[in-house]
Design a protein around this motif. Structure first.
Motif, short mmCIF file in Angstrom:
data_model
loop_
_atom_site.label_atom_id
_atom_site.label_comp_id
_atom_site.label_asym_id
_atom_site.label_seq_id
_atom_site.Cartn_x
_atom_site.Cartn_y
_atom_site.Cartn_z
N VAL A 1 -40.53 -17.32 9.11
CA VAL A 1 -40.29 -16.09 9.87
C VAL A 1 -39.22 -16.40 10.91
O VAL A 1 -39.41 -17.28 11.76
CB VAL A 1 -41.58 -15.60 10.55
N GLU A 2 -38.10 -15.70 10.85
CA GLU A 2 -37.01 -16.01 11.76
C GLU A 2 -37.44 -15.77 13.21
O GLU A 2 -37.90 -14.69 13.57
CB GLU A 2 -35.77 -15.17 11.45
N ASP A 3 -37.29 -16.81 14.02
CA ASP A 3 -37.68 -16.72 15.43
C ASP A 3 -36.63 -15.90 16.19
O ASP A 3 -35.44 -16.19 16.10
CB ASP A 3 -37.77 -18.12 16.02
N PRO A 4 -37.05 -14.88 16.93
CA PRO A 4 -36.07 -14.09 17.68
C PRO A 4 -35.39 -14.94 18.75
O PRO A 4 -35.99 -15.87 19.29
CB PRO A 4 -36.90 -12.97 18.30
N PRO A 5 -34.14 -14.64 19.07
CA PRO A 5 -33.44 -15.40 20.12
C PRO A 5 -34.09 -15.20 21.47
O PRO A 5 -34.71 -14.17 21.74
CB PRO A 5 -32.02 -14.83 20.08
N ARG A 6 -33.90 -16.20 22.33
CA ARG A 6 -34.49 -16.15 23.67
C ARG A 6 -33.47 -16.60 24.70
O ARG A 6 -32.79 -17.61 24.49
CB ARG A 6 -35.72 -17.06 23.73
N GLU A 7 -33.36 -15.87 25.77
CA GLU A 7 -32.47 -16.24 26.86
C GLU A 7 -33.05 -17.45 27.57
O GLU A 7 -34.21 -17.45 28.00
CB GLU A 7 -32.32 -15.07 27.85
#
Length: 262
Positions: free
Chosen positions: A66-72
């Protein structure tokens, strides 16, 4: 109709032998393993999970990335940014559960270290459960933490005699030494936050614990801090990522209890 099962299984810090007997038993009849994939930068971490599954799951199974969403990484509002990231993770995992895990099937999420210590999976599952769109039951299997492995690799106890231990983050350590505590374990420190502290502290540092790439450095903070920073930067460049942790220990007779950031 049977509920889906989700097993959150602590897998230690990278050594396949870190799995407990309980974890091995919990893996045996899993149908689907869900992996939050951070793409190429941590492809080797996904591969470790695949090897663990191949070794211990005793039936045909699937590994769903499951592609991990980007994080600032350096947000102005840390709490809100992390909450939004957790919400995005929950949406993606919920969709994967609905699509890839049928009623009555057993799914697993393999958590580094222990899922109860500085890991987001349990909070994300709480979000999914609260939405009541995908029904599942949850079981948590504890794992060996990097805190324990760090102490074992250096051959030291975490606490002084009758003393307490604080487990915290680099973000919080940046504010200064935490009061009367004598031993502090620091996790999630992307830019080591010990430069402003008393140089007479003792540090026990480790990276890639439990893996063939493991690195250990220990000594008086003022003597080894530059070496730790240099070694850490070189290792990160070499691997594309780093997972490290350190224990700081203060002599309880030291009167310099109020080190503040410069």
């Amino acid at each position: 109709m049977q509920n889906r099962q989700i097993r959150v299984i602590g897998i230690g810090t990278g050594d396949p032998e870190h799995l407990t007997l309980q974890a091995v038993r919990a893996l045996a009849d899993v149908d689907v393993v869900f992996v939050l994939d951070k793409r190429a930068e941590t492809a080797d971490l996904v591969e470790i999970r695949r090897r663990i599954c191949a070794a211990h799951i005793r039936k045909p199974h699937r590994v769903i990335a499951v592609e991990d969403p980007p994080r600032e990484r350096q947000p102005v509002d840390y709490g809100s940014t992390v909450a939004a990231w957790h919400a995005a993770r929950a949406e993606r995992l919920e969709a994967a559960f609905a699509k890839d895990l049928g009623p009555g099937a057993v799914g697993a999420i393999l958590a580094w270290g222990d899922p109860a210590l500085y890991d987001s999976v349990l909070r994300i599952l709480d979000r999914i459960a609260a939405r009541q769109q995908v029904a599942f039951t949850r079981t948590v299997i504890p794992g060996l933490t990097s805190v324990q492995v760090l102490a074992a690799r250096h051959g030291v106890p975490l606490n002084g005699i009758g003393g307490s231990v604080l487990i915290t983050t680099g973000r919080r350590l940046a504010a200064g030494w935490p009061g009367e505590i004598d031993s502090v374990v620091v996790m999630l420190d992307g830019d080591p936050a010990f430069g402003h502290l008393n140089p007479d502290l003792t540090i026990f540092w480790g990276a890639y614990l439990g893996s063939p790439d493991e690195i250990l450095i220990a000594g008086r903070l003022g003597d080894v801090s530059d070496a730790i920073r240099r070694t850490r930067a070189e290792a990160r460049d070499r691997h594309g990522w780093i997972m490290d942790i350190y224990l700081l220990r203060r002599d309880p007779t030291d009167t310099d209890r109020d080190a503040k950031p410069r």
